[in-house]
Design an enzyme around this catalytic site. Structure first.
Site, mmCIF file in Angstrom:
data_model
loop_
_atom_site.group_PDB
_atom_site.id
_atom_site.type_symbol
_atom_site.label_atom_id
_atom_site.label_comp_id
_atom_site.label_asym_id
_atom_site.label_seq_id
_atom_site.Cartn_x
_atom_site.Cartn_y
_atom_site.Cartn_z
ATOM 1 N N GLY D 45 -7.420 3.235 -54.840
ATOM 2 C CA GLY D 45 -7.215 2.396 -53.660
ATOM 3 C C GLY D 45 -6.905 3.166 -52.389
ATOM 4 C CB THR D 46 -4.506 5.228 -51.285
ATOM 5 O OG1 THR D 46 -4.034 6.016 -52.389
ATOM 6 C CG2 THR D 46 -3.870 3.835 -51.328
ATOM 7 C CG LEU D 48 -7.631 13.221 -52.258
ATOM 8 C CD1 LEU D 48 -7.398 14.481 -53.082
ATOM 9 C CD2 LEU D 48 -8.322 13.543 -50.954
ATOM 10 N NE ARG D 68 2.567 2.937 -58.696
ATOM 11 C CZ ARG D 68 3.347 3.814 -58.110
ATOM 12 N NH1 ARG D 68 4.526 4.109 -58.641
ATOM 13 N NH2 ARG D 68 2.979 4.408 -56.988
ATOM 14 C CB SER D 134 18.345 13.044 -61.984
ATOM 15 O OG SER D 134 17.231 12.234 -61.647
ATOM 16 C CE1 TYR D 176 1.988 21.405 -57.866
ATOM 17 C CE2 TYR D 176 1.313 21.586 -55.580
ATOM 18 C CZ TYR D 176 1.805 20.845 -56.638
ATOM 19 O OH TYR D 176 2.110 19.527 -56.438
ATOM 20 N N PRO D 219 -4.821 21.600 -49.803
ATOM 21 C CG PRO D 219 -3.745 22.686 -48.041
ATOM 22 C CD PRO D 219 -4.347 22.926 -49.369
ATOM 23 N NE ARG D 228 5.322 8.921 -51.821
ATOM 24 C CZ ARG D 228 4.446 8.069 -51.271
ATOM 25 N NH1 ARG D 228 3.281 8.501 -50.819
ATOM 26 N NH2 ARG D 228 4.742 6.783 -51.167
#
Ligand SMILES: NC(=O)c1ccc[n+]([C@@H]2O[C@H](COP(=O)([O-])OP(=O)(O)OC[C@H]3O[C@@H](n4cnc5c(N)ncnc54)[C@H](OP(=O)(O)O)[C@@H]3O)[C@@H](O)[C@H]2O)c1
Ligand SMILES: NC(=O)c1ccc[n+]([C@@H]2O[C@H](COP(=O)([O-])OP(=O)(O)OC[C@H]3O[C@@H](n4cnc5c(N)ncnc54)[C@H](OP(=O)(O)O)[C@@H]3O)[C@@H](O)[C@H]2O)c1
Ligand SMILES: NC(=O)c1ccc[n+]([C@@H]2O[C@H](COP(=O)([O-])OP(=O)(O)OC[C@H]3O[C@@H](n4cnc5c(N)ncnc54)[C@H](OP(=O)(O)O)[C@@H]3O)[C@@H](O)[C@H]2O)c1
Ligand SMILES: NC(=O)c1ccc[n+]([C@@H]2O[C@H](COP(=O)([O-])OP(=O)(O)OC[C@H]3O[C@@H](n4cnc5c(N)ncnc54)[C@H](OP(=O)(O)O)[C@@H]3O)[C@@H](O)[C@H]2O)c1
Lengths: 312, 312, 312, 312
Positions: D45-46, D48, D68, D134, D176, D219, D228
């Protein structure tokens, strides 16, 4: 006639060369190399973990071994301790449970303080065609191998950072973390994840005094690995035929390598990925290595044919 | 304000963490580990080759060192020998000349017999933009590094095979053999060739009792390397800023690693490629490692911005 | 009973799955993708080089092909040209001779100007046990493959830089450049050197408008390769048994990939190393892939044994 | 004076060379290349995923996109469909939930039948110091990236195998995954796991008619990734300075590469790992690439110093 050249050999080596490569199983490092050091070894109750614990204990370390089966751990701890004279502590811990990991580290802190040496060795694995893997089977392996290693590493790392204490982290992965492999796919994926975790933290946490390295073992006979990867024992001979050194590895051999990497002799080693496999990986991966079983006569025939080739 | 966050730091580390990683320079292996063994080290008169020769000699090996400058070799040989009490022989040899290599091995055979340990360490290198490379400059490096290593390895290998004698071969290459690197391109290409040569022979010649391994060092201060790679000394600080362990390596540290790999403790190691670089390679290669210089305050700002992001 | 499980199969695949993977041999890119472009292909007279030249010519490029045998080049040039309607020039050049390379580029400059697309495809190879390699045999291969590629690349690079003209460079290496391989050792070493050369220049020469990429082919049937690597034809079936896709590659398939990489659709691709091998490499390298020939019945037996295992 | 050579430049490139590397954003493959084919794209939906869906749809595929946010998917589906004239279906699915995956595939089976092309593109990521992670943060990423990819791949694989239908699987990972990277450690580990998963299945499932390949992008500006990973926008310029091609990638460029890999032109490609990053990875990893900002004058000084060096 030509088609029968390789009949029966399947391009494997005989293994008879192993006489050139006798295993040395005594401890390599100077006595006392780990005096006043604490080592934490997951899966230290059996197989390779047990061997690494034995060597570190012989060299002076106080060891803490952790896995699910407390009775196994306790027996190993007593046996090693009585052999080396140095304390070995057994702590129950299922590494895939972050709370259990935290409690285990609490217990270690009160027993020995935070460790100087950490070896992430616990793992699970079994052979299986991938179309037979349920989501639960997938998670059964990756939860232990990747998440378990991450939980142990992050929990210890955070506490060490807070106390400004340096440490050496070592992960035991596998040669097929690099290439992938069918029939052990959850293990291949999770171990590759561990390799990336350790390379990443080698870069990121050097500034906190931490080193991170990886051993990728080839086949070393332990009950745990072989009963789940070669239950019938059929493949062992074939495996040896793929190993240039002509034999399986011994637990004491990887223990010496692990002790070196974890010692102060290796303070400049970080981010290293060390294959330890008798040459198996390069032998399998190299396209023409199966020519090992061409006979001198056959080479002569082939050479003559190559020489007589004209043009492309 | 944000644009000035990284001003002056350029995403490098301070190096102050090196206190966690003190170098240990004494010999690691048990005394006598190389008793009755002969070691052949190219470029053994200076730098890393000298350090490896020293360690092997201390551990009992009779050493043969070979390179172009006989006077340098002889002085090194005497110094080491007088320190360790074990013989070190100096043999002149330009490795890029196959005949010189053959004569050198003849000389060694009559001095000591064929070697048990071979370390291919001789090399040449200099920094230079690639558009400035003539064919001769290209060959000046690749002839030494790739052809030289091949000639030494093939010559010794053939004779060892004929005598059915096993041996450990070690090549000293570089971390940029893996990635390539601008400005040292002939060296990068030739060293990558050496890596392939050693991985290939690890597979092929195991059956003759030979092991082949590789150390890829990061920056270790020697006159030979630094005068040609950092003549002004400008880059040393920057280099340290890229090394997670916060310091350059020491010749004695690689010597201990090389001695381990060449010893009987490592008879199951073959085809291994061991990066030894304080973590420099993984630090450089990882895309986000330059975030090491983001301050805790800045992390808070960034975290808040990330949390407030909605959608993709 | 167990020992006979794998008899005859040697852990290879049948190849019957190739029906799922039919080769498509027509040109992929839009017509005219290389209009007004000049392409220079070494070894363009035969095999893969000929196929790549054909595709580029079909897509509008003016091609210059270069190798030692002028008659072969001329015939190929005429055949392609008459098929595509675009000019193909034949220039004699032994790439291992820097002067010949320089003269060849002179000739190209006057024929077509400097190229937009360069494909380093010329190579030599033969199978041979490494203990049979003389220094001359070593150099016969590495001089063509590594030095030849370097001389062509440096000569063209320098001239392009001076004219401030951008270009796409592509090298054809091999899957065993990565792993090494016995019995083709000079080729493995030289091709690994080429990989490093291209990765290095991808980094260094981007600023001059140049891209550098690599294709590592697996087995694609050409007379040149197969007559020197499998002169008896014995190994072809075995090779296919190692290829997950179940068949050899076709020259036209690599030609489409090469055309894509060399085209403006891929201007953001540089420093890429593209394995093109039907999956052969990952199949060989993965430790447990030979379990492909375990039957469903046998899996049941193994699974039951694994489940009944207790402890480690 | 020397210490100020690199002041301000930090060894980065200017990016002005990007004029040599203009992006081409139109579809590359012949019209109709995916006629009668069904493509399944996670995260379609977004970013790439949307770009790859657009290209496949233009080329004739019927697409199913899953993630989702159903509203986002539906809007994208309509926009693409109205542009290309081919159906795009939106199916809600959280890939980390095996049951949701199974239901999603049920839905797809009834809408379009099983797919011919699968692109595992969904992922989550954020930058963060690892000591701040965490166990839940760790799992938030690895559950999507590694487990999610595995669940989708295993579910589809099993059903395809049962129906004896071949397919092309493609995973979008990251540069990476190879090196690891600090500050994005869960992503690095999980993506490395995906690489191993795909290499493993390339070997194992070829016999069922399946191919598995990987693109590792550098990138490429999308809202999802950049918000993000570079929330402040501070790093974008630095990123460009590390890219030899001098610019970020465009979604349409990766879409053309993905379409090629997924098409019948690439039926011989399996187990390939294709870096697509403008050369960023090789530039970062190569130890001496920061010398790009040494000026010609400074090179002269350095060359003179190197020439005057005597001995080692
Ligand atoms: N042997 C080889 O040939 C070989 C080759 C490549 C890699 N390796 C690696 O070497 C390591 C050791 O293997 P090994 O051969 O020594 O087999 P092993 O004896 O079965 O060792 C595995 C250990 O992991 C522990 N463990 C399993 N699940 C755990 C969990 N959830 N939490 C905590 N501990 C857990 C087990 O103890 P509990 O059952 O008590 O929990 C056991 O002690 C593994 O990482 C393996 O992948 C071995
Ligand atoms: N120091 C580092 O940071 C570093 C990093 C990565 C890799 N390395 C590698 O480590 C090895 C040793 O380097 P080093 O730092 O110790 O530098 P070094 O002191 O300059 O060592 C190079 C040695 O090679 C010998 N040599 C050069 N050309 C030769 C030839 N044609 N024939 C025979 N011997 C020759 C030289 O002796 P003669 O002049 O007498 O011939 C010298 O002893 C090299 O392979 C180098 O590439 C070093
Ligand atoms: N086919 C495969 O399975 C396969 C697999 C992996 C890699 N490759 C690579 O693919 C490339 C093409 O191989 P191929 O299979 O097409 O075999 P090929 O037909 O034998 O191609 C080799 C070409 O190189 C030229 N060449 C050789 N020496 C030269 C020299 N000194 N100077 C200039 N040109 C020279 C030859 O032409 P002249 O004789 O006229 O000089 C010939 O045209 C090679 O790089 C090879 O390593 C092929
Ligand atoms: N852009 C880059 O520079 C770059 C670089 C390297 C790699 N990549 C990779 O490229 C891929 C696409 O990234 P992008 O830049 O296009 O970012 P993006 O737009 O954020 O794409 C991520 C997609 O994943 C979906 N997704 C996230 N969690 C999911 C879940 N649990 N179940 C199903 N779908 C989920 C998202 O949709 P919902 O929110 O609707 O679920 C979204 O469509 C990712 O794999 C990323 O790692 C990107």
């Amino acid at each position: 006639v030509l088609r029968s050249w390789f009949h029966g050999s399947a391009g494997l080596q005989s293994g008879s060369q192993s006489g050139f490569f006798p295993p040395v199983e005594g401890a390599m490092l100077p006595k006392g190399s780990f005096d006043n050091k604490v080592a934490f070894i997951t899966g230290g109750g059996t197989g390779l973990g047990r061997a690494m614990t034995t060597t570190l204990s012989q060299l002076g370390a106080q060891c803490v071994i952790a896995s699910r089966k407390l009775d196994v751990l306790q027996q190993t701890a007593e046996e090693i301790s009585s052999q080396t004279g140095n304390k070995v502590h057994a702590v129950q811990c299922d590494v895939k449970d972050p709370q259990a990991v935290s409690q285990c580290v609490d217990q270690m802190e009160s027993l020995t303080g935070l460790p100087d040496v950490i070896i992430n060795n616990a793992a699970g694995n079994f052979v299986c065609p991938s179309e037979g893997l349920s989501p639960n089977a997938w998670r059964a392996i990756t939860d232990i191998v990747l998440n378990g290693t991450a939980f142990v590493t992050l929990e210890l790392g955070k506490r060490l950072i807070q106390k400004q204490k340096g440490a050496s982290f070592l992960a035991i992965t596998t040669i097929y973390a690099e290439s992938g492999s069918g029939f052990v796919v959850p293990s291949a994926s999770a171990k590759a994840g561990v390799d990336a975790l350790y390379k990443s933290l080698a870069a990121e946490w050097g500034r906190y005094g931490h080193r991170f390295n990886i051993i990728q073992p080839g086949p070393i006979k332990t009950k745990g690995a072989f009963s789940r990867l070669d239950p019938t024992g059929v493949f062992e001979k074939e495996m040896i035929g793929r190993i240039p050194v002509g034999r399986l590895g011994r637990p004491a051999e990887i223990a010496n390598l692990a002790a070196y990497i974890s010692s102060d002799f290796a303070t400049w080693m970080s981010g290293a990925v060390i294959r330890f496999d008798g040459g198996e990986y390069v032998w399998m991966a190299g396209e023409f290595n199966h020519l090992c079983c061409v006979t001198p006569e056959q080479w002569k025939t082939m050479e003559a044919m190559i020489r007589s080739t004209k043009g492309s």
